[in-house]
Design a protein around this motif. Structure first.
Motif, PDB file in Angstrom:
ATOM      1  N   ASP A   3      37.638  49.215  29.514  1.00 14.87           N
ATOM      2  CA  ASP A   3      36.885  50.140  30.357  1.00 14.87           C
ATOM      3  C   ASP A   3      37.839  50.834  31.314  1.00 14.87           C
ATOM      4  O   ASP A   3      38.586  50.195  32.041  1.00 14.87           O
ATOM      5  N   VAL A   4      37.785  52.149  31.321  1.00 12.17           N
ATOM      6  CA  VAL A   4      38.656  52.914  32.212  1.00 12.17           C
ATOM      7  C   VAL A   4      38.153  52.818  33.648  1.00 12.17           C
ATOM      8  O   VAL A   4      38.932  52.722  34.589  1.00 12.17           O
ATOM      9  N   TYR A   5      36.854  52.804  33.804  1.00 13.61           N
ATOM     10  CA  TYR A   5      36.270  52.811  35.144  1.00 13.61           C
ATOM     11  C   TYR A   5      35.653  51.452  35.474  1.00 13.61           C
ATOM     12  O   TYR A   5      34.501  51.355  35.858  1.00 13.61           O
ATOM     13  N   SER A   6      36.395  50.399  35.311  1.00 15.57           N
ATOM     14  CA  SER A   6      35.873  49.072  35.629  1.00 15.57           C
ATOM     15  C   SER A   6      35.951  48.834  37.139  1.00 15.57           C
ATOM     16  O   SER A   6      36.776  49.417  37.835  1.00 15.57           O
ATOM     17  N   LEU A   7      35.113  47.962  37.621  1.00 17.02           N
ATOM     18  CA  LEU A   7      35.049  47.687  39.059  1.00 17.02           C
ATOM     19  C   LEU A   7      36.335  47.065  39.568  1.00 17.02           C
ATOM     20  O   LEU A   7      36.835  47.446  40.626  1.00 17.02           O
ATOM     21  N   ASP A   8      36.899  46.128  38.815  1.00 12.86           N
ATOM     22  CA  ASP A   8      38.124  45.492  39.291  1.00 12.86           C
ATOM     23  C   ASP A   8      39.298  46.463  39.284  1.00 12.86           C
ATOM     24  O   ASP A   8      40.163  46.397  40.150  1.00 12.86           O
ATOM     25  N   GLY A   9      39.340  47.396  38.363  1.00 12.63           N
ATOM     26  CA  GLY A   9      40.394  48.409  38.366  1.00 12.63           C
ATOM     27  C   GLY A   9      40.296  49.332  39.571  1.00 12.63           C
ATOM     28  O   GLY A   9      41.301  49.688  40.182  1.00 12.63           O
ATOM     29  N   ILE A  10      39.075  49.698  39.923  1.00 14.41           N
ATOM     30  CA  ILE A  10      38.874  50.554  41.095  1.00 14.41           C
ATOM     31  C   ILE A  10      39.235  49.797  42.371  1.00 14.41           C
ATOM     32  O   ILE A  10      39.851  50.360  43.282  1.00 14.41           O
ATOM     33  N   LEU A  11      38.879  48.512  42.440  1.00 15.13           N
ATOM     34  CA  LEU A  11      39.226  47.714  43.620  1.00 15.13           C
ATOM     35  C   LEU A  11      40.734  47.552  43.768  1.00 15.13           C
ATOM     36  O   LEU A  11      41.274  47.678  44.871  1.00 15.13           O
ATOM     37  N   VAL A  12      41.416  47.288  42.663  1.00 19.82           N
ATOM     38  CA  VAL A  12      42.874  47.137  42.718  1.00 19.82           C
ATOM     39  C   VAL A  12      43.527  48.449  43.122  1.00 19.82           C
ATOM     40  O   VAL A  12      44.434  48.475  43.966  1.00 19.82           O
ATOM     41  N   PHE A  13      43.071  49.557  42.556  1.00 20.24           N
ATOM     42  CA  PHE A  13      43.627  50.858  42.921  1.00 20.24           C
ATOM     43  C   PHE A  13      43.398  51.156  44.397  1.00 20.24           C
ATOM     44  O   PHE A  13      44.292  51.627  45.095  1.00 20.24           O
ATOM     45  N   GLY A  14      42.193  50.865  44.893  1.00 19.08           N
ATOM     46  CA  GLY A  14      41.900  51.107  46.304  1.00 19.08           C
ATOM     47  C   GLY A  14      42.762  50.279  47.228  1.00 19.08           C
ATOM     48  O   GLY A  14      43.292  50.776  48.229  1.00 19.08           O
ATOM     49  N   LEU A  15      42.928  49.002  46.905  1.00 20.46           N
ATOM     50  CA  LEU A  15      43.762  48.131  47.737  1.00 20.46           C
ATOM     51  C   LEU A  15      45.223  48.578  47.712  1.00 20.46           C
ATOM     52  O   LEU A  15      45.886  48.603  48.752  1.00 20.46           O
ATOM     53  N   LEU A  16      45.733  48.919  46.539  1.00 24.06           N
ATOM     54  CA  LEU A  16      47.116  49.389  46.457  1.00 24.06           C
ATOM     55  C   LEU A  16      47.319  50.691  47.230  1.00 24.06           C
ATOM     56  O   LEU A  16      48.328  50.869  47.913  1.00 24.06           O
ATOM     57  N   PHE A  17      46.357  51.599  47.152  1.00 26.24           N
ATOM     58  CA  PHE A  17      46.464  52.866  47.867  1.00 26.24           C
ATOM     59  C   PHE A  17      46.464  52.646  49.376  1.00 26.24           C
ATOM     60  O   PHE A  17      47.305  53.193  50.098  1.00 26.24           O
ATOM     61  N   VAL A  18      45.553  51.815  49.853  1.00 25.62           N
ATOM     62  CA  VAL A  18      45.424  51.585  51.292  1.00 25.62           C
ATOM     63  C   VAL A  18      46.668  50.910  51.853  1.00 25.62           C
ATOM     64  O   VAL A  18      47.216  51.324  52.884  1.00 25.62           O
ATOM     65  N   TYR A  19      47.167  49.878  51.177  1.00 26.29           N
ATOM     66  CA  TYR A  19      48.323  49.164  51.709  1.00 26.29           C
ATOM     67  C   TYR A  19      49.623  49.946  51.527  1.00 26.29           C
ATOM     68  O   TYR A  19      50.539  49.789  52.324  1.00 26.29           O
ATOM     69  N   THR A  20      49.713  50.789  50.503  1.00 26.20           N
ATOM     70  CA  THR A  20      50.879  51.662  50.366  1.00 26.20           C
ATOM     71  C   THR A  20      50.918  52.672  51.501  1.00 26.20           C
ATOM     72  O   THR A  20      51.974  52.933  52.085  1.00 26.20           O
ATOM     73  N   CYS A  21      49.771  53.238  51.832  1.00 30.40           N
ATOM     74  CA  CYS A  21      49.719  54.173  52.959  1.00 30.40           C
ATOM     75  C   CYS A  21      50.035  53.478  54.278  1.00 30.40           C
ATOM     76  O   CYS A  21      50.662  54.066  55.158  1.00 30.40           O
ATOM     77  N   ALA A  22      49.625  52.229  54.424  1.00 34.79           N
ATOM     78  CA  ALA A  22      49.946  51.483  55.640  1.00 34.79           C
ATOM     79  C   ALA A  22      51.447  51.244  55.747  1.00 34.79           C
ATOM     80  O   ALA A  22      52.013  51.294  56.846  1.00 34.79           O
ATOM     81  N   HIS A  23      52.126  51.012  54.617  1.00 34.00           N
ATOM     82  CA  HIS A  23      53.583  50.861  54.649  1.00 34.00           C
ATOM     83  C   HIS A  23      54.271  52.195  54.918  1.00 34.00           C
ATOM     84  O   HIS A  23      55.309  52.237  55.573  1.00 34.00           O
ATOM     85  N   PHE A  24      53.709  53.290  54.431  1.00 30.57           N
ATOM     86  CA  PHE A  24      54.265  54.613  54.727  1.00 30.57           C
ATOM     87  C   PHE A  24      54.238  54.888  56.223  1.00 30.57           C
ATOM     88  O   PHE A  24      55.091  55.591  56.750  1.00 30.57           O
TER      89      PHE A  24
END
Length: 71
Positions: A3-24
């Protein structure tokens, strides 16, 4: 087929995006260039604010609980 749009994939992407921006936000050159409050790059600023306010350990524990027991 996966599944391209699975819930766990969206959660992982969201967490990675948020914490990457926090490191930026901690890097001075990237902070001035990428984390502006105006324009289309404001999404990175909002992600950085969420990442600094959201405690990392709690979200990681919730994600592990979701993957191990719910999925």
């Amino acid at each position: 087929m996966t599944d391209v749009y699975s819930l766990d994939g969206i959660l992982v992407f969201g967490l990675l995006f948020v914490y990457t921006c926090a490191h930026f936000k901690k890097v001075p050159h990237l902070k001035n260039w990428l984390l502006s409050k105006k324009g289309g790059l404001g999404v990175f600023y909002k992600g950085a604010v969420i990442g600094t306010r959201l405690h990392g350990a709690i979200t990681c524990i919730i994600m592990v609980f979701y993957i191990l027991f719910i999925k």
